[in-house]
Scaffold this active site. Structure first.
Site, PDB file in Angstrom:
ATOM      1  N   HIS A 163       0.853  -1.190   0.000  1.00  0.00           N
ATOM      2  CA  HIS A 163       0.000   0.000   0.000  1.00  0.00           C
ATOM      3  C   HIS A 163       0.882   1.230   0.000  1.00  0.00           C
ATOM      4  CE1 HIS A 163      -2.886   3.065   1.239  1.00  0.00           C
ATOM      5  NE2 HIS A 163      -3.809   2.251   0.787  1.00  0.00           N
ATOM      6  N   ASP A 197     -11.263  -6.821   4.537  1.00  0.00           N
ATOM      7  CA  ASP A 197     -11.257  -5.435   5.000  1.00  0.00           C
ATOM      8  C   ASP A 197     -10.196  -4.664   4.226  1.00  0.00           C
ATOM      9  OD1 ASP A 197     -13.225  -5.900   6.964  1.00  0.00           O
ATOM     10  OD2 ASP A 197     -11.697  -6.708   8.310  1.00  0.00           O
ATOM     11  N   LEU A 198     -10.619  -3.782   3.339  1.00  0.00           N
ATOM     12  CA  LEU A 198      -9.719  -3.093   2.427  1.00  0.00           C
ATOM     13  C   LEU A 198      -8.587  -2.386   3.173  1.00  0.00           C
ATOM     14  CD1 LEU A 198      -9.060  -2.184  -0.457  1.00  0.00           C
ATOM     15  CD2 LEU A 198     -10.584  -0.229  -0.083  1.00  0.00           C
ATOM     16  N   ASP A 199      -7.345  -2.760   2.816  1.00  0.00           N
ATOM     17  CA  ASP A 199      -6.137  -2.144   3.382  1.00  0.00           C
ATOM     18  C   ASP A 199      -6.072  -2.238   4.897  1.00  0.00           C
ATOM     19  OD1 ASP A 199      -5.352  -1.407   0.805  1.00  0.00           O
ATOM     20  OD2 ASP A 199      -6.394   0.507   0.919  1.00  0.00           O
ATOM     21  N   GLU A 200      -6.712  -3.256   5.459  1.00  0.00           N
ATOM     22  CA  GLU A 200      -6.701  -3.439   6.913  1.00  0.00           C
ATOM     23  C   GLU A 200      -6.103  -4.794   7.299  1.00  0.00           C
ATOM     24  OE1 GLU A 200      -7.492  -1.234   9.157  1.00  0.00           O
ATOM     25  OE2 GLU A 200      -8.333   0.295   7.833  1.00  0.00           O
TER      26      GLU A 200
END
Length: 286
Positions: A194, A228-231
């Site tokens: 990311h 969970d997006l970018d988690e």
């Protein structure tokens, strides 16, 4: 059936209790093995361990015999454990879109022997990186995607994972959000980079957001992909100090260098079985 290797790696986790290390070390010693590297961690509830071992007198280790000897210890201490070939190079399928800096870096490290993996191909929703990938004697799978064809395209990617026998999928700036079904199918075996120091400045143009806020550090985050997006559980992060003289374009350039290094570290540590999942976190024996 015997399974011989020059070295082995044991990873385990279990409820925290005394005696685990002694039992494992004694078991390996009784098999004529020596531990060359050992890492341990406990958070007062769960105990984690990684041990790399070789034979004291033989050129190879019988991994099947090691597993059989560890079985009763695993039952006694309620271990979740595995023994793998220390020289095994995971098969890696890369995903990329239009930005090639992470792809270039990973292929260079792979070609020079720095990255202990076997790259089996590259997929992309754009044709841009095709010539470079083919120049590296790798197959390039151009899989265009639209909102209407997303499900079909993801099925093609999963089919590629099966066909190439990939152990790990690495999203080297693959700029598509994976569906929940795709994330579940690749759980624990998909790493994303990311372009931000999570959890701040998520979404579009994070470096421009950071510039607007006058940040003094920028960074990048490598993590496992989850629904969970970018988690997902974070494997590695990197930062660099910046100041008011840096433009958004300067931040992008600096950030891309950080992204490449952070992703390479995460892939290497995963390949060496140094990363252990711990709920929403990871334990990384770097």
């Amino acid at each position: 059936m015997s399974e011989f290797a020059r070295s082995g790696v044991l990873t385990l986790e279990c409820p925290e209790r005394s005696g685990v290390v002694a039992a494992v070390a004694t078991c390996l010693a009784d098999l004529g093995l020596t531990i060359g590297e050992a890492n341990q961690f406990n958070d007062a509830q769960t105990f984690y361990m990684r041990a790399a071992f070789t034979s004291v007198s033989e050129p190879q280790v019988d991994l099947a015999a090691v597993r059989a000897a560890l079985q009763p210890i695993g039952e006694t201490f309620d271990l979740a454990w595995q023994v793998t070939d220390g020289d095994y190079r995971p098969r890696v399928l890369l995903g990329v879109s239009k930005f090639g800096h992470c792809l270039f870096d990973l292929l260079h490290r792979w070609r020079t022997g720095i990255l202990p993996v076997d790259i089996v191909g590259v997929f992309s929703n754009h044709p841009d990186m095709g010539d470079f990938v083919r120049w590296n004697d790798l197959e390039y799978f151009h899989l265009p995607v639209t909102r209407e064809t997303k499900r079909e395209q993801e099925q093609q990617i999963l089919a590629l994972v099966d066909e190439t026998k990939a152990d790990l999928v690495v999203l080297a700036r693959y700029m598509q959000i994976l569906s929940d079904a795709m994330c579940k199918a690749l759980s624990g075996r998909c790493i994303n980079i990311h372009h931000s120091f999570l959890p701040s400045f998520k979404g579009a143009k994070p470096y421009h957001q950071a510039h607007t806020r006058g940040v003094k550090i920028i960074g990048a985050t490598a993590h496992y992909v989850t629904e969970d997006l970018d988690e997902g559980p974070i494997i590695e992060q990197g930062v660099e100090r910046v100041d008011h003289t840096k433009s958004p374009e300067d931040l992008v350039e600096i950030g891309r260098d950080i992204e490449a290094v952070v992703l390479a570290r995460a892939v290497k540590w995963h390949a060496q079985r140094r990363v252990m999942m711990s709920g929403a976190r990871t334990v990384v024996f770097g």
